[in-house]
Design a protein around this motif. Structure first.
Motif, PDB file in Angstrom:
ATOM      1  N   VAL A  61       0.906  -1.142   0.000  1.00  0.00           N
ATOM      2  CA  VAL A  61       0.000   0.000   0.000  1.00  0.00           C
ATOM      3  C   VAL A  61       0.947   1.193   0.000  1.00  0.00           C
ATOM      4  N   GLY A  62       0.839   2.041  -1.002  1.00  0.00           N
ATOM      5  CA  GLY A  62       1.772   3.168  -1.112  1.00  0.00           C
ATOM      6  C   GLY A  62       1.860   3.984   0.164  1.00  0.00           C
ATOM      7  N   GLU A  63       3.077   4.364   0.496  1.00  0.00           N
ATOM      8  CA  GLU A  63       3.324   5.211   1.676  1.00  0.00           C
ATOM      9  C   GLU A  63       2.531   6.510   1.535  1.00  0.00           C
ATOM     10  N   PRO A  64       1.778   6.892   2.549  1.00  0.00           N
ATOM     11  CA  PRO A  64       1.055   8.167   2.456  1.00  0.00           C
ATOM     12  C   PRO A  64       2.026   9.336   2.247  1.00  0.00           C
ATOM     13  N   ILE A  65       1.725  10.189   1.293  1.00  0.00           N
ATOM     14  CA  ILE A  65       2.606  11.316   0.999  1.00  0.00           C
ATOM     15  C   ILE A  65       2.754  12.223   2.223  1.00  0.00           C
ATOM     16  N   ARG A  66       1.733  12.302   3.049  1.00  0.00           N
ATOM     17  CA  ARG A  66       1.808  13.106   4.288  1.00  0.00           C
ATOM     18  C   ARG A  66       2.921  12.590   5.189  1.00  0.00           C
ATOM     19  N   VAL A  67       3.006  11.282   5.350  1.00  0.00           N
ATOM     20  CA  VAL A  67       4.031  10.673   6.205  1.00  0.00           C
ATOM     21  C   VAL A  67       5.412  10.852   5.573  1.00  0.00           C
ATOM     22  N   THR A  68       5.486  10.614   4.261  1.00  0.00           N
ATOM     23  CA  THR A  68       6.763  10.747   3.555  1.00  0.00           C
ATOM     24  C   THR A  68       7.303  12.166   3.681  1.00  0.00           C
ATOM     25  N   ARG A  69       6.459  13.147   3.465  1.00  0.00           N
ATOM     26  CA  ARG A  69       6.907  14.541   3.579  1.00  0.00           C
ATOM     27  C   ARG A  69       7.339  14.874   4.999  1.00  0.00           C
ATOM     28  N   TRP A  70       6.660  14.293   5.985  1.00  0.00           N
ATOM     29  CA  TRP A  70       7.020  14.547   7.383  1.00  0.00           C
ATOM     30  C   TRP A  70       8.441  14.054   7.654  1.00  0.00           C
ATOM     31  N   TRP A  71       8.736  12.784   7.288  1.00  0.00           N
ATOM     32  CA  TRP A  71      10.080  12.305   7.632  1.00  0.00           C
ATOM     33  C   TRP A  71      11.154  12.923   6.755  1.00  0.00           C
ATOM     34  N   LEU A  72      10.821  13.337   5.539  1.00  0.00           N
ATOM     35  CA  LEU A  72      11.810  14.063   4.731  1.00  0.00           C
ATOM     36  C   LEU A  72      12.142  15.411   5.376  1.00  0.00           C
ATOM     37  N   ARG A  73      11.155  16.069   5.969  1.00  0.00           N
ATOM     38  CA  ARG A  73      11.406  17.344   6.658  1.00  0.00           C
ATOM     39  C   ARG A  73      12.324  17.150   7.865  1.00  0.00           C
ATOM     40  N   GLU A  74      12.314  15.957   8.442  1.00  0.00           N
ATOM     41  CA  GLU A  74      13.145  15.690   9.617  1.00  0.00           C
ATOM     42  C   GLU A  74      14.616  15.471   9.267  1.00  0.00           C
ATOM     43  N   LEU A  75      14.935  15.280   7.992  1.00  0.00           N
ATOM     44  CA  LEU A  75      16.321  15.114   7.557  1.00  0.00           C
ATOM     45  C   LEU A  75      17.015  16.470   7.536  1.00  0.00           C
ATOM     46  N   PRO A  76      18.349  16.470   7.529  1.00  0.00           N
ATOM     47  CA  PRO A  76      19.064  17.750   7.411  1.00  0.00           C
ATOM     48  C   PRO A  76      18.618  18.522   6.166  1.00  0.00           C
ATOM     49  N   GLU A  77      18.763  19.836   6.229  1.00  0.00           N
ATOM     50  CA  GLU A  77      18.270  20.719   5.168  1.00  0.00           C
ATOM     51  C   GLU A  77      18.842  20.363   3.795  1.00  0.00           C
ATOM     52  N   ARG A  78      20.137  20.156   3.690  1.00  0.00           N
ATOM     53  CA  ARG A  78      20.766  19.844   2.404  1.00  0.00           C
ATOM     54  C   ARG A  78      21.552  18.536   2.528  1.00  0.00           C
ATOM     55  N   LEU A  79      21.379  17.687   1.544  1.00  0.00           N
ATOM     56  CA  LEU A  79      22.069  16.395   1.509  1.00  0.00           C
ATOM     57  C   LEU A  79      22.734  16.206   0.140  1.00  0.00           C
ATOM     58  N   ASP A  80      23.368  17.281  -0.324  1.00  0.00           N
ATOM     59  CA  ASP A  80      24.017  17.261  -1.629  1.00  0.00           C
ATOM     60  C   ASP A  80      24.997  16.091  -1.728  1.00  0.00           C
ATOM     61  N   GLY A  81      24.861  15.333  -2.808  1.00  0.00           N
ATOM     62  CA  GLY A  81      25.772  14.220  -3.056  1.00  0.00           C
ATOM     63  C   GLY A  81      25.369  12.922  -2.379  1.00  0.00           C
ATOM     64  N   PHE A  82      24.478  12.947  -1.421  1.00  0.00           N
ATOM     65  CA  PHE A  82      24.026  11.722  -0.766  1.00  0.00           C
ATOM     66  C   PHE A  82      23.063  10.969  -1.679  1.00  0.00           C
ATOM     67  N   THR A  83      23.016   9.657  -1.482  1.00  0.00           N
ATOM     68  CA  THR A  83      22.065   8.823  -2.215  1.00  0.00           C
ATOM     69  C   THR A  83      20.897   8.490  -1.307  1.00  0.00           C
ATOM     70  N   PHE A  84      19.692   8.772  -1.771  1.00  0.00           N
ATOM     71  CA  PHE A  84      18.471   8.402  -1.070  1.00  0.00           C
ATOM     72  C   PHE A  84      18.112   6.997  -1.521  1.00  0.00           C
ATOM     73  N   VAL A  85      17.936   6.071  -0.576  1.00  0.00           N
ATOM     74  CA  VAL A  85      17.588   4.687  -0.902  1.00  0.00           C
ATOM     75  C   VAL A  85      16.310   4.315  -0.166  1.00  0.00           C
ATOM     76  N   ASP A  86      15.341   3.804  -0.923  1.00  0.00           N
ATOM     77  CA  ASP A  86      14.085   3.314  -0.348  1.00  0.00           C
ATOM     78  C   ASP A  86      14.038   1.814  -0.574  1.00  0.00           C
ATOM     79  N   ILE A  87      14.159   1.052   0.506  1.00  0.00           N
ATOM     80  CA  ILE A  87      14.119  -0.412   0.427  1.00  0.00           C
ATOM     81  C   ILE A  87      12.675  -0.847   0.615  1.00  0.00           C
ATOM     82  N   GLY A  88      12.189  -1.621  -0.350  1.00  0.00           N
ATOM     83  CA  GLY A  88      10.780  -1.973  -0.376  1.00  0.00           C
ATOM     84  C   GLY A  88      10.005  -0.823  -0.988  1.00  0.00           C
TER      85      GLY A  88
END
Length: 144
Positions: A61-88
């Motif tokens: 069941v697709g991750e609710p965009i509300r939840v996804t945006r919430w945890w993305l906001r909790e990450l540091p402001e800039r992550l230049d050069g980092f790789t975002f990986v979503d397992i599953g």
């Protein structure tokens, strides 16, 4: 002594149903706005599993965009050069939310062991109409 007020079960049930409906609407708006299809449910037993065991998988069941945006906001402001990986990663909604987050990811990668979900994710990558500051890819395989 502190008094607590507990809502009746019928009220809690109604609130939960309204939250699910609001999430479904918000998911649909996001998906439509960026040109993807991440809706629906898929049971592990209904997938062709690559490199894993569908018996240990979970219902898609697709991750609710509300939840996804919430945890993305909790990450540091800039992550230049980092790789975002979503397992599953399923059909990939969090991949596209990461692309839109403005965090500066260098690459965005989804890993999905269900071939059918992976194929939808590939189609979504092709049809995605949002920002493409980072390469977005999907890998079909067992992340373990």
């Amino acid at each position: 002594m502190t008094a607590t007020l507990e809502l009746p079960t019928r009220v809690r049930t109604r609130i939960a149903a309204q939250r699910r409906l609001a999430d479904a609407r918000e998911n649909e708006l996001f998906d439509r706005s960026v040109g993807i299809d991440a809706a629906g449910k898929t049971f592990p037993g209904d997938m062709t599993v690559v490199g894993g065991d569908s018996g240990v998988g979970h219902l898609y069941v697709g991750e609710p965009i509300r939840v996804t945006r919430w945890w993305l906001r909790e990450l540091p402001e800039r992550l230049d050069g980092f790789t975002f990986v979503d397992i599953g990663s399923g059909k990939g909604r969090p991949l596209f939310a990461a692309a839109e987050s403005g965090k500066g990811f260098g690459r965005i990668v989804g890993v999905e062991y269900g071939r059918e979900l992976h194929e939808v994710a590939l189609a979504n990558i092709e049809s995605y109409s949002g920002p493409r500051d980072a390469e977005i890819t999907s890998v079909c395989g067992d992340a373990s």
